[in-house]
Design an enzyme around this catalytic site. Structure first.
Site, mmCIF file in Angstrom:
data_model
loop_
_atom_site.group_PDB
_atom_site.id
_atom_site.type_symbol
_atom_site.label_atom_id
_atom_site.label_comp_id
_atom_site.label_asym_id
_atom_site.label_seq_id
_atom_site.Cartn_x
_atom_site.Cartn_y
_atom_site.Cartn_z
ATOM 1 N N LYS A 181 2.991 -1.309 -2.423
ATOM 2 C CA LYS A 181 1.801 -2.171 -2.960
ATOM 3 C C LYS A 181 2.314 -3.256 -4.062
ATOM 4 C CE LYS A 181 -1.387 -1.050 0.080
ATOM 5 N NZ LYS A 181 -1.370 0.305 0.526
HETATM 6 C C1 LIG Z 1 -2.603 0.978 1.543
HETATM 7 C C2 LIG Z 1 -3.930 0.726 1.870
HETATM 8 C C3 LIG Z 1 -5.036 1.818 2.053
HETATM 9 C C4 LIG Z 1 -4.672 3.137 1.566
HETATM 10 O O1 LIG Z 1 -4.207 3.388 0.328
HETATM 11 P P1 LIG Z 1 -3.290 4.610 0.038
HETATM 12 O O2 LIG Z 1 -3.018 4.823 -1.475
HETATM 13 O O3 LIG Z 1 -2.096 4.577 0.746
HETATM 14 O O4 LIG Z 1 -4.102 5.841 0.411
HETATM 15 C C5 LIG Z 1 -6.182 1.311 2.521
HETATM 16 N N1 LIG Z 1 -6.541 0.158 3.099
HETATM 17 C C6 LIG Z 1 -5.497 -0.921 3.124
HETATM 18 C C7 LIG Z 1 -5.938 -2.021 3.355
HETATM 19 C C8 LIG Z 1 -4.240 -0.558 2.500
HETATM 20 O O5 LIG Z 1 -3.169 -1.352 2.595
#
Ligand SMILES: *Cc1c(COP(=O)(O)O)cnc(C)c1O
Length: 358
Positions: A181
């Site tokens: 991210k």
């Molecule tokens: C990454 C992501 C998630 C989940 O996040 P995690 O930290 O991997 O549990 C949920 N929604 C979206 C749109 C994402 O990109």
């Protein structure tokens, strides 16, 4: 030959030093670093409360529980997202109702939301895909007309804005700090809200429904963040404005340089943070062949997402036999290019040139 991955976590000595300090401190979980990270994150978002949790998925899960959404309820969301958005709705016993997307932004089509509202609808979960916020004016208007909560899946949209207002400050927000991210803590997440009561519920639910030490007021979970993660998060949050500026500059370079595929545009009044730079292959051309060729030339790509959520095996029965033509078409035409801030000018030029030769 060059190898450019689709994403690369940006770790420096500052993160390493911060982690070592925590390890030496003896306070490893939900301690002073976590509290500091929450305060700094709330300030960045412009909200009263930020609650650190173990992932974006658990942030969504607790946000839904804090809104008291459960069995028999429906939550309107997009089929064009990571499956965690819809899974969180299932975790609380509610039903995701999928509404098709806008072909330009690839976010939920706000004009289609109202028709999906039923007496069971309790909330809308907009997902700010690729780092660009949904049409919040229209979503807020529908929510107000029908008395619905807004739960923002802002996992890809840290620091994104709409009319200058930050993602995560429109309803209750959920963020992810997964390794790929825009800012990361390895795994990790954050809930943001201005609602004192929702914040209190999230704080309890992340730790077995505990208010005072070993006094449990409700059933809860272990969704705690460690101070090791929070220490990384604090450093990454400091660096976030530079990360975002780097992504924006890289996207601007691609927008000027790439002609062979349809390039994405930031749409007014959104401040796009470019979690992904996602292009669409022109009509009649083979996306998978294009992606293979780029990969052979050492350029990493991603397909977000190859199968829309309503067509996933685990979701078929829940979604029913619905057609969402725009999402289904986009699943076959999109692909993403590396856009992270560490890319050099030379790498950007190579990528743009390879894409233009497709
Ligand atoms: C990454 C992501 C998630 C989940 O996040 P995690 O930290 O991997 O549990 C949920 N929604 C979206 C749109 C994402 O990109």
């Amino acid at each position: 030959m060059i190898q450019i991955p689709i994403s690369r976590p940006h770790v420096t000595d500052a993160e390493k030093k911060a982690v070592m300090e925590v390890l030496d401190s003896g306070m490893l979980v939900q301690g002073p670093r976590t509290a500091q990270f929450e305060t700094a994150f709330a300030e960045m978002c412009g909200v009263r409360h930020a609650i650190a949790v173990s992932s974006g998925t658990t942030a969504l899960h607790l946000a839904l529980l804090a809104c008291e959404i459960g069995p028999g309820d429906e939550v309107i969301t997009t089929p064009f997202t990571f499956i965690a958005s819809a899974n969180a709705i299932l975790f609380v016993g509610a039903r995701p109702v999928f509404v098709d997307i806008d072909p330009v932004t690839l976010n939920i089509d706000p004009a289609l939301i109202e028709a999906a509202v039923t007496p069971r609808t309790r909330a809308i979960m907009p997902v700010h895909l690729y780092g660009q916020m949904c049409d919040m004016d229209q979503i807020e208007a529908v929510a107000a007309r029908h008395g619905l909560k807004i739960i923002e899946d802002a996992c890809q949209a840290v620091q994104a804005t709409y009319h200058g207002k930050k993602a995560g400050s429109f309803g209750i927000g959920a963020f992810s700090f997964y390794a790929t991210k825009n800012m990361m803590t390895g795994e990790g997440g954050m809930i943001t809200t201005n609602d004192d009561c929702a914040a209190e519920k999230c704080r309890m639910l992340r730790q077995h429904g505990m208010k005072q030490r070993y006094i449990h007021e409700s059933l809860g979970y272990n969704f705690r963040m460690t101070d090791i993660q929070a220490a990384i998060g604090l450093v990454q949050l400091d660096r976030l404005p530079a990360f975002t500026a780097g992504r924006q500059a890289n996207a601007a370079f691609y927008n000027e340089t790439i002609q062979s595929v349809q390039t994405p545009r930031a749409k007014e009044p959104c401040g796009h943070v470019w979690h992904q730079y996602t292009v669409q292959i022109n009509h009649g051309r083979d996306r998978d062949a294009a992606v293979s060729r780029l990969n052979e030339r050492g350029i990493g790509t991603g397909i977000y997402y190859p199968v829309p959520v309503h067509q996933q095996q685990s979701m078929r029965e829940i979604a029913g036999d619905i057609r969402l033509p725009v999402a289904e078409q986009m699943a076959g035409t999109v692909f993403s290019l590396p856009v992270y801030p560490q890319l050099t000018r030379e790498e950007l030029e190579i990528i743009a040139s390879e894409v233009n030769q497709l």
